[in-house]
Design a protein around this motif. Structure first.
Motif, PDB file in Angstrom:
ATOM      1  N   ASN A 118       0.839  -1.212   0.000  1.00  0.00           N
ATOM      2  CA  ASN A 118       0.000   0.000   0.000  1.00  0.00           C
ATOM      3  C   ASN A 118       0.871   1.258   0.000  1.00  0.00           C
ATOM      4  N   VAL A 119       1.923   1.214   0.825  1.00  0.00           N
ATOM      5  CA  VAL A 119       2.806   2.375   0.936  1.00  0.00           C
ATOM      6  C   VAL A 119       3.471   2.660  -0.418  1.00  0.00           C
ATOM      7  N   LEU A 120       3.903   1.592  -1.095  1.00  0.00           N
ATOM      8  CA  LEU A 120       4.571   1.810  -2.387  1.00  0.00           C
ATOM      9  C   LEU A 120       3.581   2.348  -3.420  1.00  0.00           C
ATOM     10  N   GLY A 121       2.347   1.852  -3.363  1.00  0.00           N
ATOM     11  CA  GLY A 121       1.321   2.378  -4.276  1.00  0.00           C
ATOM     12  C   GLY A 121       1.068   3.855  -4.011  1.00  0.00           C
ATOM     13  N   GLU A 157      10.471  -8.629   0.596  1.00  0.00           N
ATOM     14  CA  GLU A 157      10.347  -8.615  -0.865  1.00  0.00           C
ATOM     15  C   GLU A 157       9.889  -7.245  -1.358  1.00  0.00           C
ATOM     16  N   MET A 158       9.007  -6.611  -0.569  1.00  0.00           N
ATOM     17  CA  MET A 158       8.516  -5.280  -0.955  1.00  0.00           C
ATOM     18  C   MET A 158       9.635  -4.228  -0.845  1.00  0.00           C
ATOM     19  N   HIS A 175      13.294  -0.654  -3.882  1.00  0.00           N
ATOM     20  CA  HIS A 175      14.637  -0.363  -4.397  1.00  0.00           C
ATOM     21  C   HIS A 175      14.621  -0.405  -5.922  1.00  0.00           C
ATOM     22  N   MET A 176      14.020  -1.461  -6.462  1.00  0.00           N
ATOM     23  CA  MET A 176      14.034  -1.672  -7.914  1.00  0.00           C
ATOM     24  C   MET A 176      13.248  -0.577  -8.644  1.00  0.00           C
ATOM     25  N   ALA A 177      12.066  -0.265  -8.121  1.00  0.00           N
ATOM     26  CA  ALA A 177      11.208   0.721  -8.791  1.00  0.00           C
ATOM     27  C   ALA A 177      11.540   2.151  -8.350  1.00  0.00           C
ATOM     28  N   GLU A 178      12.523   2.289  -7.453  1.00  0.00           N
ATOM     29  CA  GLU A 178      12.977   3.596  -6.951  1.00  0.00           C
ATOM     30  C   GLU A 178      11.815   4.408  -6.385  1.00  0.00           C
ATOM     31  N   GLY A 186      18.595  -7.582   4.487  1.00  0.00           N
ATOM     32  CA  GLY A 186      17.499  -8.513   4.215  1.00  0.00           C
ATOM     33  C   GLY A 186      17.058  -8.516   2.765  1.00  0.00           C
ATOM     34  N   GLY A 187      16.379  -9.603   2.388  1.00  0.00           N
ATOM     35  CA  GLY A 187      15.828  -9.679   1.029  1.00  0.00           C
ATOM     36  C   GLY A 187      16.787 -10.348   0.068  1.00  0.00           C
TER      37      GLY A 187
END
Ligand code: COA
Length: 575
Positions: free
Chosen positions: A260-263, A285-286, A291-294, A326-327
């Motif tokens: 939700n936070v990333l959205g 994983e999120m 990181h990937m989607a910056e 982590g991750g």
């Protein structure tokens, strides 16, 4: 006394927390600085609960060592604290006809018996009021402002009805009357007053401080799943966010919370989640996706005893490895850790500033003792804070395609929000090209991996340099992190007052490390000591790996914070 610690111990559900809160509040209303510490079982009722208030005219750095006054509601509490009832301390205990069946006599300890259970049960017909009988007694013996206590009873129990308030007021009187009649004060302790109350002083907990910092930073979205000891962050923001047009979403779990936070961040919000260790495990994983989607985001981890469900209500600093590493895959992040309540406000603002500036996930580590404790702090002045917002996409002349992940000198590329003409892009966990289209070529993976990591190179300069306590060459230099820093500060002051050549470094950025400053500090010390509350000596190991500094790891992991005396003793052992 210029510095006094009063501890109350009893059973969870007996109102230990309410009584302690009132002592703390009364002290603050008398113009004193306060710092509290509480520890309680994971059960709602039963088990040993403890609350202590330290007050002083001066700024308080830590929970302190032991206590001067201990009030025991039952035998378990007495047994747990017996070793700390050393000559010069005072015991107030539930006897006779109470939970403690034998009279207590300890060499050098002043013992005041008070039948708090009996008075509450038989005289007041309300066992619940036992804590207020104790408070009345403490108020009389140690000069805790009785008028403030009466006001606090009305404020705290008013919603439970006038009868409850009246009985509690009677309980205060009964405790006072018993002490007056049965004991002559023979100990030297008095709370006293700290002079005029500073109107610019507020009392808040570490968890509330995180919420306040988030508001100052402009946070307008929180999604989380309740978890001890982090829930109060959300409770605070659930009341505050709607007032600033913000939104709080309680998600079905921690994975959904961060999703939700990333959205929300993708949509342009300043977004945050708050959790504790088990929740942070689920979020890994999120964090990789962020990181990937910056995507800028702040993740607050109020650490507790682990692993697994572990010791939910106990203190530990054992999530550092997970926070930093982590991750899966190569994923970077920034990890800050707060020393005290005021710091929790400031570092939450800093966490948002870093997240927005570098378009990256930022973790802020606090812990159980800091999250739960209340402190008197200066009211934060919003004008004092510089607020950083993300670099936003500006539409060009229409002929240039928007490159969301454009390779720039700083590594940061302007970000659009959905709906902006010309600013459409794909936000994805897949590797991608500059345009954001999924791409699995070696060239793009290398370029984008470097972009995501290199943009963080300057974080070590963006975060203020760690403070050095003490000057010159030292025989022992202490490097620590999180709420242990306050304890180290006090221990180093004590060591220096004894003439020992000791200094300390107080880093707030724990990943990546401010290597230059850490190495410069270490170069002025013969030995480095690294105290922290976890089994593995996690920070000591990170320090060794990143800087080559082979510090003496001093891990404790009993579910309690260090005391200044413990660290002072260790410094002497190292010396
Ligand atoms: N008169 C009337 N009511 C009184 C009172 C008095 N003299 N003294 C206390 N109370 C009320 C309090 O107002 C509170 O009521 P509320 O629930 O309506 O707010 C209640 O009694 C409990 O008292 P309080 O002082 O807040 O707590 P406590 O010292 O008795 O301890 C806890 C209880 C906090 C330890 C326990 O309930 C708890 O929360 N444990 C932790 C649970 C947890 O987080 N587990 C982990 C899950 S993973």
């Amino acid at each position: 006394m210029s510095d006094l610690i009063i501890r109350i111990g009893g059973e969870g559900g007996e109102g230990i927390i309410s009584a302690g809160d009132m002592v703390a509040e009364a002290a603050a209303r008398s113009g004193l600085q306060i710092l509290t510490f509480k520890t309680f079982p994971a059960e709602i009722r039963g088990g040993y609960a403890m609350y202590q208030v330290r007050f002083s005219k001066d700024k308080i750095k830590s929970e302190g060592t032991g206590f001067q006054v201990f009030c025991a509601f039952n035998k378990e509490a007495l047994d747990k604290n017996r070793s700390q009832l050393i000559p010069g301390t005072v015991l107030v205990y539930d006897y006779p006809d109470g939970e403690i069946e034998e009279e207590v006599k300890i060499e050098g300890v002043t013992c005041y018996a008070l039948p708090m259970s009996k008075i509450a049960k038989k005289d007041l017909d309300m066992y619940r009021a036992k804590n207020m009988v104790a408070l009345g007694a403490l108020s009389y013996m140690f000069d805790i402002a009785p008028d403030d206590l009466r006001e606090l009873i009305k404020e705290k129990f008013g919603k439970k009805g006038q009868a409850v308030v009246d009985t509690n007021l009677k309980a205060i009187d009964a405790g006072t009357a018993y002490m007056k009649e049965h004991h002559k004060k023979t100990d030297p302790y008095k709370m006293g007053t700290g002079g005029a109350v500073d109107k610019n002083q507020i009392i808040i907990s570490g968890n509330e401080a995180v919420g306040l910092g988030a508001l100052l930073a402009g946070c307008n979205f929180l999604s989380c799943y309740p978890i001890t000891p982090a829930t109060e962050v959300a409770i605070y923001l659930s009341k505050a966010l709607p007032k600033v047009g913000g939104v709080l979403v309680q998600a079905e779990d921690e994975i959904a919370s961060l999703a939700n936070v990333l959205g929300a961040s993708y949509g342009g919000a300043k977004a945050m989640t708050s959790t504790s260790g088990p929740g942070l495990s689920l979020m890994q994983e999120m964090i990789g996706l962020a990181h990937m989607a910056e995507l800028p985001c702040v993740i607050v981890d109020v650490q507790r005893g682990g692993p697994s469900t572990g010791l939910p209500t106990k203190h530990e600093q054992s999530d550092l490895f997970m926070a930093a590493h982590g991750g899966h895959g190569d994923a970077s992040r920034v990890v800050l850790s707060a020393e005290n309540v005021a710091d929790a406000v400031d570092l939450t603002v800093l966490a948002f500033n870093i997240a927005e500036k570098y378009q990256t996930p930022v973790l802020l580590l606090t812990d159980g003792s800091l999250g739960f404790r209340t402190e008197s702090i200066k009211r934060p002045d919003p004008k004092k804070y510089t607020i950083v917002n993300r670099d936003r996409f500006k539409p060009g002349n229409g002929n240039e395609p928007y490159l969301r992940y454009k390779l720039t000198e700083s590594g940061v590329s302007p970000m659009s929000i959905p709906g902006e003409p010309g600013g459409a892009y794909i936000s994805t966990g897949l590797e991608h090209s500059q345009s954001s289209s999924p791409s699995f070529t070696s060239e793009d993976h290398v370029k984008m991996s470097d972009k995501r990591f290199n943009k963080l190179d300057s974080v070590v300069d963006f975060v203020p340099a760690p403070e050095v306590q003490g000057e010159g060459q030292a025989d022992v230099g202490v490097i620590s992190w999180g709420s242990t820093l306050g304890v180290v500060r006090e221990a180093v002051d004590m060591a220096r007052a004894e003439g020992l050549k000791v200094k300390a470094l107080h880093p707030k950025l724990v990943w990546p490390l401010q290597e230059k400053q850490i190495k410069a500090f270490a170069a002025t010390c013969k030995k480095i000591l690294v105290p922290e509350v976890n089994k593995q000596g996690q920070f000591a190991e990170i320090l060794r790996g990143k800087t080559g500094i082979d510090g003496i790891s001093y891990p404790v992991y009993g579910g309690m914070p260090f005391t200044p005396k413990q660290i002072l003793d260790k410094i002497k052992e190292v010396l």
